[in-house]
Scaffold this motif. Structure first.
Motif, PDB file in Angstrom:
ATOM      1  N   ILE A 302       0.838  -1.203   0.000  1.00 15.32           N
ATOM      2  CA  ILE A 302       0.000   0.000   0.000  1.00 15.32           C
ATOM      3  C   ILE A 302       0.870   1.249   0.000  1.00 15.32           C
ATOM      4  N   GLU A 303       1.949   1.216   0.794  1.00 15.56           N
ATOM      5  CA  GLU A 303       2.851   2.374   0.816  1.00 15.56           C
ATOM      6  C   GLU A 303       3.487   2.593  -0.554  1.00 15.56           C
ATOM      7  N   ALA A 304       3.816   1.500  -1.251  1.00 11.47           N
ATOM      8  CA  ALA A 304       4.390   1.622  -2.592  1.00 11.47           C
ATOM      9  C   ALA A 304       3.380   2.245  -3.561  1.00 11.47           C
ATOM     10  N   ARG A 305       2.116   1.881  -3.441  1.00 16.33           N
ATOM     11  CA  ARG A 305       1.087   2.476  -4.309  1.00 16.33           C
ATOM     12  C   ARG A 305       0.996   3.988  -4.080  1.00 16.33           C
ATOM     13  N   TYR A 306       1.070   4.386  -2.817  1.00 15.38           N
ATOM     14  CA  TYR A 306       1.011   5.815  -2.526  1.00 15.38           C
ATOM     15  C   TYR A 306       2.228   6.548  -3.087  1.00 15.38           C
ATOM     16  N   GLU A 307       3.369   5.893  -3.039  1.00 14.45           N
ATOM     17  CA  GLU A 307       4.553   6.523  -3.615  1.00 14.45           C
ATOM     18  C   GLU A 307       4.405   6.671  -5.126  1.00 14.45           C
ATOM     19  N   VAL A 308       3.809   5.678  -5.788  1.00 16.23           N
ATOM     20  CA  VAL A 308       3.534   5.781  -7.230  1.00 16.23           C
ATOM     21  C   VAL A 308       2.540   6.905  -7.476  1.00 16.23           C
ATOM     22  N   LEU A 309       1.502   6.978  -6.626  1.00 15.44           N
ATOM     23  CA  LEU A 309       0.491   8.020  -6.765  1.00 15.44           C
ATOM     24  C   LEU A 309       1.128   9.403  -6.646  1.00 15.44           C
ATOM     25  N   LYS A 310       2.001   9.592  -5.671  1.00 11.83           N
ATOM     26  CA  LYS A 310       2.654  10.881  -5.490  1.00 11.83           C
ATOM     27  C   LYS A 310       3.617  11.173  -6.643  1.00 11.83           C
ATOM     28  N   ARG A 311       4.272  10.145  -7.141  1.00 16.49           N
ATOM     29  CA  ARG A 311       5.156  10.334  -8.299  1.00 16.49           C
ATOM     30  C   ARG A 311       4.367  10.842  -9.505  1.00 16.49           C
ATOM     31  N   ASP A 312       3.194  10.222  -9.723  1.00 20.10           N
ATOM     32  CA  ASP A 312       2.371  10.621 -10.871  1.00 20.10           C
ATOM     33  C   ASP A 312       1.900  12.063 -10.733  1.00 20.10           C
ATOM     34  N   LEU A 359      -0.094  16.102  -2.224  1.00 20.87           N
ATOM     35  CA  LEU A 359       0.953  15.223  -1.666  1.00 20.87           C
ATOM     36  C   LEU A 359       0.793  15.062  -0.165  1.00 20.87           C
ATOM     37  N   SER A 360       0.484  16.174   0.518  1.00 18.42           N
ATOM     38  CA  SER A 360       0.300  16.120   1.971  1.00 18.42           C
ATOM     39  C   SER A 360      -0.891  15.243   2.334  1.00 18.42           C
ATOM     40  N   ALA A 361      -1.978  15.354   1.572  1.00 18.21           N
ATOM     41  CA  ALA A 361      -3.158  14.528   1.840  1.00 18.21           C
ATOM     42  C   ALA A 361      -2.860  13.060   1.613  1.00 18.21           C
ATOM     43  N   SER A 362      -2.092  12.777   0.567  1.00 19.84           N
ATOM     44  CA  SER A 362      -1.730  11.382   0.287  1.00 19.84           C
ATOM     45  C   SER A 362      -0.865  10.815   1.405  1.00 19.84           C
ATOM     46  N   GLU A 363       0.082  11.615   1.874  1.00 21.23           N
ATOM     47  CA  GLU A 363       0.955  11.147   2.955  1.00 21.23           C
ATOM     48  C   GLU A 363       0.152  10.915   4.239  1.00 21.23           C
ATOM     49  N   GLU A 364      -0.812  11.831   4.504  1.00 18.99           N
ATOM     50  CA  GLU A 364      -1.635  11.676   5.705  1.00 18.99           C
ATOM     51  C   GLU A 364      -2.489  10.416   5.612  1.00 18.99           C
ATOM     52  N   GLU A 365      -3.025  10.135   4.422  1.00 19.06           N
ATOM     53  CA  GLU A 365      -3.808   8.903   4.221  1.00 19.06           C
ATOM     54  C   GLU A 365      -2.942   7.672   4.448  1.00 19.06           C
ATOM     55  N   LYS A 366      -1.732   7.717   3.926  1.00 19.76           N
ATOM     56  CA  LYS A 366      -0.818   6.584   4.096  1.00 19.76           C
ATOM     57  C   LYS A 366      -0.516   6.340   5.574  1.00 19.76           C
ATOM     58  N   GLN A 367      -0.269   7.415   6.311  1.00 19.20           N
ATOM     59  CA  GLN A 367       0.011   7.256   7.738  1.00 19.20           C
ATOM     60  C   GLN A 367      -1.222   6.756   8.492  1.00 19.20           C
TER      61      GLN A 367
END
Length: 550
Positions: A302-312, A359-367
């Protein structure tokens, strides 16, 4: 007395001796406690031969010597060995400087396997009786007649030596030589003694082998998981500490509670075997330290998916900057064809701010998801609804739109308490039923006949909500209740579980008190545990210093 009368007398005497010999054989064969058996052998041999004193030696093949096992002397009122306690006298060597020790009569008999009958040790030649004479000089005793008989097993191996001293005349009480006509009968008694010793040793060796095998199985089950290593040993030890404390009570609910040695061994085996069913439980269930863990912790995916999402998101911003337009869906596209450079600058700044927010929202979701994955996180309805919302979002997997959280991941993350799904909990709970099935297949002797029952019922609860049989109240044997209390206490205080911090002793006892009030564990056992502080020795031995807050 005529020859016929003398013959009748001798025949009657022989019949009495044979009858007595048979009685002794029966008594020896029925004794299973080795120290008691050894004591009984000397008692019976002395009585049969009318001897004032007797010594029993046992061969120690590893040390190449004879160890004193039993010493008895009526005149000196001396009893050593057996129930009288250990003997500290030095052993008799079978070899000295590599040569057979024929100087000591006991070692000579052990080496030769021959009977030695001496009328008076002070007149005898060929043996060193200096030790006997020193004993007499120091005590005032007078050793005279001596009969030394080897104890040989069925393989004709000498396993011990019986030494009888000072035969007494039954009429006058005077010391006399051992009658030659009695020697064969005494040798027969020694043979019976050797058989009895061999049988008891074999029985004890088999019991020791069985116990060692059981403990090996328990160790193997524990070692399947680095997080539960030592659990079975600790439960077994605390079970026995509880049982012995209960047996020592002279008042209260356990005043009449007594377990004999066989019952204690039965309970001990049940303690060692209570988790044997876990031999079929998958490690990834036993060791599940987070909600997403299987063979590995899927939180990484899941963390890898978020990193891909942020990359995109970053790529889209860069592409938009190169094209001179806003990158994010949240930024309205510009429709004026003749847009000036002055108008582009605020739009680019807005696009950058939108990217940072995304990006901040994605990181908060990941955490948030990472926190949901932890075993100590209680999932209320709001958290589960948020997870469901996140699961409705997609990410780009090489052109394929896939959910950020798939269906199985959402199911596991939504576990309200702990790390196990209902299906995984059923797999764990099944170990108790498997324990019962496995142990009922073993041909335990009658005195150990309830091992399977006690072991399998350690998760039953007094209110009937336990497993595997939903037993309640008096349907649960007191031995199973003891194991249940020990199992819960160990689980609460264990410091090697990945899904919880080491629990302080006081907190563990409070939780068990709630379990008592809820009808889950035996209240009398728990009350005794607390009132008598039975946990103290266990805590000193097994708990970390910071846990010992009682």
């Amino acid at each position: 007395m005529s020859n016929q009368d003398r013959g009748n007398h001798d025949y009657a005497s022989l019949r009495r001796h044979l009858a007595r010999l048979a009685q002794i054989g029966i008594a020896l064969s029925s004794e299973q406690n080795l120290p008691v058996l050894l004591e009984k052998i000397v008692d019976e041999a002395r009585s049969f031969a009318g001897a004032d004193a007797g010594t029993l030696y046992l061969v120690d093949e590893e040390q190449d010597c004879l160890n004193f096992a039993i010493i008895q002397n009526d005149t000196m009122q001396t009893r050593m060995g057996g129930s009288a306690g250990p003997i500290t006298w030095p052993p008799v060597p079978l070899h000295v400087d590599g040569a057979p020790n024929h100087a000591n009569v006991s070692s000579a008999v052990a080496l030769s396997g021959e009977i030695v009958n001496i009328a008076d040790v002070y007149q005898a030649a060929g043996y060193d009786f200096s030790g006997t004479k020193r004993f007499d000089e120091g005590t005032g005793y007078r050793s005279c007649s001596m009969l030394v008989v080897p104890l040989a097993n069925k393989d004709r191996e000498v396993i011990g030596v019986l030494q009888l001293i000072n035969a007494k005349d039954p009429t006058s009480g005077r010391t006399v030589p051992f009658p030659a006509e009695d020697i064969e009968l005494i040798a027969s008694l020694a043979s019976q003694a050797a058989v009895a010793i061999t049988n008891v040793r074999l029985y004890q060796d088999l019991e020791n082998l069985f116990d060692a095998f059981i403990q090996t199985i328990a160790t193997a089950i524990d070692e399947k998981s680095p997080y539960t290593a030592g659990h079975i040993r600790r439960v077994q030890e605390f079970t026995m500490e509880l049982a012995r404390a209960m047996s020592h009570q002279t008042e209260g609910p356990f005043a009449d509670f007594q377990l004999n040695e066989d019952q204690l061994r039965e309970l001990s085996l049940a303690g060692w075997l209570h988790d044997i069913g876990k031999i079929i439980t998958p490690e990834y269930v036993v060791d599940k330290s987070t909600k997403l863990e299987t063979i590995y912790d899927r939180i990484g995916l899941i963390e890898a998916r978020y990193e891909v999402l942020k990359r995109d998101l970053r790529i889209k911003e860069l592409e938009a900057q190169l094209a001179g337009r806003a990158p994010l869906a949240a930024t309205p596209p510009t429709t004026q064809a003749n847009q000036t450079d002055q108008a582009k600058a605020p739009a680019a700044a807005l696009a950058h701010d939108n990217l940072a927010a995304a990006l901040s929202a994605s990181e908060e979701e990941k955490q948030f998801i990472r926190q949901c994955n932890q075993p100590g996180e209680f999932m209320d309805d709001d958290k589960i609804r948020r997870l469901q919302t996140i699961a409705g979002k997609n990410w780009d997997n090489n052109g394929n739109r896939e959910p950020l959280i798939n269906e199985d991941e959402l199911y596991n993350l939504s576990i309200r308490k702990g790390t196990l799904t209902p299906e995984e909990r059923q797999v764990i709970e099944n170990h108790a039923l498997v324990t019962y099935k496995m142990l009922t297949q073993l041909p335990f002797p009658k005195k150990l006949g309830r091992v399977a029952e006690y072991a399998a019922a350690h998760h039953e609860k007094l209110d009937g909500s336990g497993y595997p049989f939903r037993l309640k109240g008096d349907q649960i044997a007191i031995q199973a209740r003891i194991i249940a209390v020990a199992d819960i206490f160990e689980a609460l205080t264990a410091s090697d579980r990945p899904y919880k911090k080491p629990m302080p002793l006081n907190q563990a006892l409070k939780i068990m008190d709630f379990m008592k009030k809820d009808g889950h564990i035996d209240p009398d056992i728990f009350d005794l545990l607390v009132e008598k502080k039975i946990y103290q020795e266990y805590a000193e031995r097994e708990l970390k210093p910071e846990q010992r807050d009682c």
